[in-house]
Every structure is written in structure tokens, then in C-alpha cells.
Design a protein around this motif. Sequence first.
Motif, PDB file in Angstrom:
ATOM      1  N   ASP A  30       5.347   4.205   6.774  1.00 24.89           N
ATOM      2  CA  ASP A  30       4.296   3.750   5.875  1.00 24.89           C
ATOM      3  C   ASP A  30       2.973   3.677   6.641  1.00 24.89           C
ATOM      4  OD1 ASP A  30       4.318   2.038   2.948  1.00 24.89           O
ATOM      5  OD2 ASP A  30       2.559   1.826   4.253  1.00 24.89           O
ATOM      6  N   THR A  94       1.952   1.444  -6.446  1.00 24.67           N
ATOM      7  CA  THR A  94       0.623   2.074  -6.352  1.00 24.67           C
ATOM      8  C   THR A  94       0.703   3.595  -6.303  1.00 24.67           C
ATOM      9  OG1 THR A  94       0.655   1.843  -3.935  1.00 24.67           O
ATOM     10  CG2 THR A  94      -0.417   0.076  -5.187  1.00 24.67           C
ATOM     11  N   ASN A 118       2.098  -4.781  -1.962  1.00 28.28           N
ATOM     12  CA  ASN A 118       1.429  -4.742  -3.267  1.00 28.28           C
ATOM     13  C   ASN A 118       1.707  -3.411  -3.929  1.00 28.28           C
ATOM     14  OD1 ASN A 118      -0.055  -3.258  -1.552  1.00 28.28           O
ATOM     15  ND2 ASN A 118      -1.953  -4.356  -1.845  1.00 28.28           N
TER      16      ASN A 118
HETATM   17  P1  AMP Z   1       4.069   1.138  -3.598  1.00 32.96           P
HETATM   18  O1  AMP Z   1       3.026   0.055  -3.602  1.00 32.96           O
HETATM   19  O2  AMP Z   1       5.461   0.643  -3.727  1.00 32.96           O
HETATM   20  O3  AMP Z   1       3.730   2.243  -4.577  1.00 32.96           O
HETATM   21  O4  AMP Z   1       4.019   1.747  -2.130  1.00 32.96           O
HETATM   22  C1  AMP Z   1       3.158   2.744  -1.739  1.00 32.96           C
HETATM   23  C2  AMP Z   1       3.164   2.712  -0.247  1.00 32.96           C
HETATM   24  O5  AMP Z   1       2.730   3.964   0.227  1.00 32.96           O
HETATM   25  C3  AMP Z   1       2.228   1.655   0.367  1.00 32.96           C
HETATM   26  O6  AMP Z   1       2.993   0.796   1.211  1.00 32.96           O
HETATM   27  C4  AMP Z   1       1.231   2.485   1.156  1.00 32.96           C
HETATM   28  O7  AMP Z   1       0.858   1.867   2.358  1.00 32.96           O
HETATM   29  C5  AMP Z   1       1.994   3.777   1.392  1.00 32.96           C
HETATM   30  N1  AMP Z   1       1.202   4.977   1.550  1.00 32.96           N
HETATM   31  C6  AMP Z   1       0.185   5.410   0.775  1.00 32.96           C
HETATM   32  N2  AMP Z   1      -0.274   6.590   1.212  1.00 32.96           N
HETATM   33  C7  AMP Z   1       0.470   6.920   2.288  1.00 32.96           C
HETATM   34  C8  AMP Z   1       0.485   8.026   3.190  1.00 32.96           C
HETATM   35  N3  AMP Z   1      -0.383   9.032   3.077  1.00 32.96           N
HETATM   36  N4  AMP Z   1       1.392   8.040   4.184  1.00 32.96           N
HETATM   37  C9  AMP Z   1       2.265   7.007   4.324  1.00 32.96           C
HETATM   38  N5  AMP Z   1       2.310   5.952   3.514  1.00 32.96           N
HETATM   39  C10 AMP Z   1       1.421   5.896   2.514  1.00 32.96           C
END
Ligand code: AMP
Length: 118
Positions: A30, A94, A118
Motif C-alpha cells: 500500500d 476509495t 479510510n
Molecule cells: P480502500 O480505501 O479500501 O479503497 O483502499 C485503497 C487503498 O489503496 C488505500 O489504502 C491507498 O493508500 C491505496 N492506494 C491507492 N493508490 C495506490 C497505489 N498507486 N499503489 C498502492 N496503493 C495505493
Amino acid sequence: MEDTIFGKISRGDIPTEFLYEDDQCVVIRDIHPQAPTHVLIIPRKPIPRLVDAGADDQALLGHLLLVAGRVAEDLGVGDAFRLVINNGEGGGQTVFHLHLHILAGREMTEGQLTAGLN
Ligand code: AMP
């Protein structure tokens, strides 16, 4: 559905280190870790949310859980980790491409159930 960052990553359009990959999923770190170990298991199939998965995704969903356990063991956190799926905006999702979070390396108490994710 709209393409997402995880669609691009899982197709290799955005070069990203895969901690594990197979024909059904990839595992990445992440970008904003909420714990010392924080990795994401991303199916190659772009299912937006868990509730959008159907009966034909049953084997894939089981596979993602098995991969989560194996990856946790490989990362040395097999004895103490949390697996999280955020579903929908209200659930803290997200990126609308199904993914599982593995969180480990810090205390996982009741009060921290949603902290930082979040
Ligand atoms: P969610 O909130 O469950 O949709 O989790 C999305 C996750 O993706 C978050 O923890 C972000 O930090 C992570 N994230 C977003 N963009 C990237 C990326 N390019 N590479 C790695 N993790 C990412």
C-alpha cells in the motif's frame, strides 16, 4: 465500469513491484501504509465492490483468501494480521476495484478496527 488505478497496476500499465502474482491476482504494498506491514491483494478481474461479486466469482474470492494467508506467512506475519475489505464509500472504499488489505505489525485492538483505513 470505469478503469481504476488498480486495473492499470494489475495489467502492468503502471510499473509496480508485485510481492506475489498469479493468473488471478497481484499483491502490492500500500502506498500509504497504515501499519508496518500493509499490502493489498488485487484480483485481475475488475470487480468494483465486494457486493458486485457474483456466484461465478466464488472460486476467485476463495482464491484471494488463500493468497492472503500465504502472503501473510511469507511476510512473516502469519500469526498476527488483520484482513480488511472496505465496501462502498460509506464503508471507506476509495478505489472501486475490489481489494483486500493485509495489516500487521501493530496492535490490532477493537478500538482500532477502522482506524486509519479510510
Ligand atoms: P480502500 O480505501 O479500501 O479503497 O483502499 C485503497 C487503498 O489503496 C488505500 O489504502 C491507498 O493508500 C491505496 N492506494 C491507492 N493508490 C495506490 C497505489 N498507486 N499503489 C498502492 N496503493 C495505493
